[in-house]
Enzyme design. Structure first.
Site, PDB file in Angstrom:
ATOM      1  N   ARG A  14      32.580  27.961  41.612  1.00 35.00           N
ATOM      2  CA  ARG A  14      34.059  28.024  40.780  1.00 35.00           C
ATOM      3  C   ARG A  14      34.845  29.123  40.952  1.00 35.00           C
ATOM      4  NH1 ARG A  14      31.055  29.824  35.106  1.00 35.00           N
ATOM      5  NH2 ARG A  14      30.199  31.673  35.838  1.00 35.00           N
ATOM      6  N   SER A  36      24.006  30.078  41.816  1.00 35.83           N
ATOM      7  CA  SER A  36      22.885  30.749  41.366  1.00 35.83           C
ATOM      8  C   SER A  36      22.294  29.599  40.447  1.00 35.83           C
ATOM      9  CB  SER A  36      22.882  32.111  40.848  1.00 35.83           C
ATOM     10  OG  SER A  36      23.866  31.768  39.540  1.00 35.83           O
ATOM     11  N   ASN A  89      31.312  36.655  47.798  1.00 37.85           N
ATOM     12  CA  ASN A  89      31.993  36.540  46.573  1.00 37.85           C
ATOM     13  C   ASN A  89      31.014  36.574  45.124  1.00 37.85           C
ATOM     14  OD1 ASN A  89      34.513  35.627  44.731  1.00 37.85           O
ATOM     15  ND2 ASN A  89      32.894  33.859  44.486  1.00 37.85           N
ATOM     16  N   SER A 141      37.265  44.439  44.085  1.00 34.22           N
ATOM     17  CA  SER A 141      38.086  44.440  43.208  1.00 34.22           C
ATOM     18  C   SER A 141      38.977  45.786  42.828  1.00 34.22           C
ATOM     19  CB  SER A 141      37.257  44.314  41.929  1.00 34.22           C
ATOM     20  OG  SER A 141      38.099  44.401  40.664  1.00 34.22           O
ATOM     21  N   TYR A 154      30.425  47.623  37.123  1.00 36.86           N
ATOM     22  CA  TYR A 154      31.241  46.813  37.871  1.00 36.86           C
ATOM     23  C   TYR A 154      31.931  47.546  38.937  1.00 36.86           C
ATOM     24  CZ  TYR A 154      34.365  42.832  39.118  1.00 36.86           C
ATOM     25  OH  TYR A 154      34.834  41.926  39.835  1.00 36.86           O
ATOM     26  N   LYS A 158      31.865  47.498  43.045  1.00 36.72           N
ATOM     27  CA  LYS A 158      32.871  47.155  43.818  1.00 36.72           C
ATOM     28  C   LYS A 158      33.318  48.208  44.689  1.00 36.72           C
ATOM     29  CE  LYS A 158      32.986  42.846  42.406  1.00 36.72           C
ATOM     30  NZ  LYS A 158      32.800  41.836  43.252  1.00 36.72           N
TER      31      LYS A 158
END
Length: 242
Positions: A14, A36, A89, A141, A154, A158
């Site tokens: 997705r 996953s 990703n 990111s 996060y 990243k």
């Protein structure tokens, strides 16, 4: 453009991963879609690709587990014969302010976002070295560049991906392998769709809108075919991090 190549895309069921998988398949690549838990979404992507005449297969794999990664890449090799492109990703968020963040919130994000990418690169890069060619594209990111409140875990994962990208690019450039990172800003996915028309969000973006996964996929395709770019981190954020 990618005819005869095999691409492995983690988190490919997705959002950005799906868009990259579909774009690569349209350009002729065989695509291994790693997911996953959501087998229905992964199977839907495979069906979409096959309906357009492409070749794809879905594989369940928890990238934070090296044994699963090792087994899955073995299956990909058995099915497609080679791996030429790796797109890291897969990622999760567990957003909380630092003073409220539990150790498990930190560990889970680091394990999937950062260690998962390490596991995939550790398994795939020896194959690319043997071939003396290949591309690795890591989805970082802008949070890893400028930080973001509530995302210490996060942002750390990243930012770690950026360091991993640059170090691995230096190590493997002599073998003809290009390793780069993409740093998206606000991209419209299932998790962020509610912000797409939120002026409080879009007003911070110089281009005045959020991006879409297909735009990220176009950048990924460019990097998958670029032979003289390595160790680069390319923002795709509408100017948010200028």
């Amino acid at each position: 453009m990618l005819t005869g190549k095999t691409a492995v895309v983690t988190g490919g069921s997705r959002g950005i991963g799906r868009a990259i998988a579909v774009r690569f398949a349209k350009e002729g690549a065989n695509v291994a879609i790693l997911y996953s838990s959501n087998s229905a979404s992964a199977d839907a992507v495979v069906a979409e690709i096959e309906a357009e005449g492409g070749h794809a297969k879905a594989y369940q794999c928890h990238v934070e587990n090296y044994e699963e990664v090792d087994k899955t890449i073995g299956e990909v090799l058995a099915d497609f014969g080679a791996v030429n492109i790796l797109v890291n990703n897969a990622g999760i968020t567990r957003d909380k302010l630092l003073v409220m963040m539990k150790e498990t919130d930190f560990d889970d994000v680091i394990n999937i976002n950062l260690k998962g990418a390490y596991n995939m690169m550790r398994r795939v890069c020896p194959l690319l070295v043997k071939q003396r060619s290949g591309k690795v594209i890591n989805l970082s990111s802008i949070a890893g560049i400028i930080g973001n409140p509530g995302q210490v875990n996060y942002s750390a994962s990243k930012a770690g991906l950026i360091g991993m990208t640059k170090s691995a690019a230096r190590e493997l450039a002599g073998r003809g392998i290009c390793i780069n990172a993409i740093a998206p800003g606000f991209i419209v996915t299932d998790m962020t769709e509610k912000f797409a028309n939120d002026e409080a969000v879009t007003s911070k973006i110089p281009l005045g809108r959020m991006g879409n996964p297909d735009e990220v996929a176009s950048l990924a395709l460019f990097l998958a075919t670029a032979d003289y770019i390595t160790g680069e981190v390319i923002r795709i954020d509408g100017g948010l991090a200028i």
